[in-house]
Design an enzyme around this catalytic site. Sequence first.
Site, short mmCIF file in Angstrom:
data_model
loop_
_atom_site.label_atom_id
_atom_site.label_comp_id
_atom_site.label_asym_id
_atom_site.label_seq_id
_atom_site.Cartn_x
_atom_site.Cartn_y
_atom_site.Cartn_z
N GLU A 1 -1.83 -8.86 3.99
CA GLU A 1 -1.96 -9.29 5.38
C GLU A 1 -3.41 -9.26 5.85
OE1 GLU A 1 -1.62 -4.81 5.88
OE2 GLU A 1 -1.03 -6.31 4.41
N HIS B 1 -3.69 -4.92 0.60
CA HIS B 1 -3.11 -5.40 1.86
C HIS B 1 -3.15 -6.93 1.90
CE1 HIS B 1 -2.64 -1.60 4.09
NE2 HIS B 1 -3.60 -1.19 3.27
N CYS C 1 0.83 -1.21 0.00
CA CYS C 1 0.00 0.00 0.00
C CYS C 1 0.87 1.27 0.00
CB CYS C 1 -0.99 -0.03 1.16
SG CYS C 1 -2.32 1.19 1.01
#
EC number: 4.3.2.10
Length: 190
Positions: free
Chosen positions: A171, A169, A73
Amino acid sequence: MIVGVVDYTVGNIGSVLTALKRAGAVPVVVKGVEEAGRVDAVVLPGVGTYEAAYALARQFKEVVLEKPTLAICLGMQLLFESSEEGGGQGLGVFKGRVERIKARKVPNIGWRYTHVVKNSEIIAEGYYYYLHSYGVRWGENEAYTAYIKLEEKYVAAVERGHIIGVQFHPERSGRTGLELIKRFLAVAKR
């Protein structure tokens, strides 16, 4: 594999550390270039403001150029030449300018389909989680690997050698994101 997560000191990096651990890495927080020299790979996380993150990230440019790097990001945005946000200069690893996105809703939040346009060992087509107000408009560039379609196309992933940048993202992208992180680690071990 020891992966250093750069701490810009302006956001929470806990989810990145957890995802790296789940993917089989040994994540460590790095705040300085000296610490980064002792890791096998680097993650530039996607938290904070451009101006604050750039102030620290520019110290890591040589590390990024030398070690396998995953930029997430805001981390990916720092790899470009400049940003409209904060009027900032970027690290210049990739050509392009970060601009405020044109979309029905800003920030762009949620699961979006990511289109892959060139072969990649790391980036796979599918749904990923996005949270951003700025991005790089899609154009002709050999490093641009994937895009997201909002009102316009925006770069979703860039890749050159050992440097990978993603606007989404991983994650926070469930199994799809975890698999991407695992592929990054596998390639980084070579």
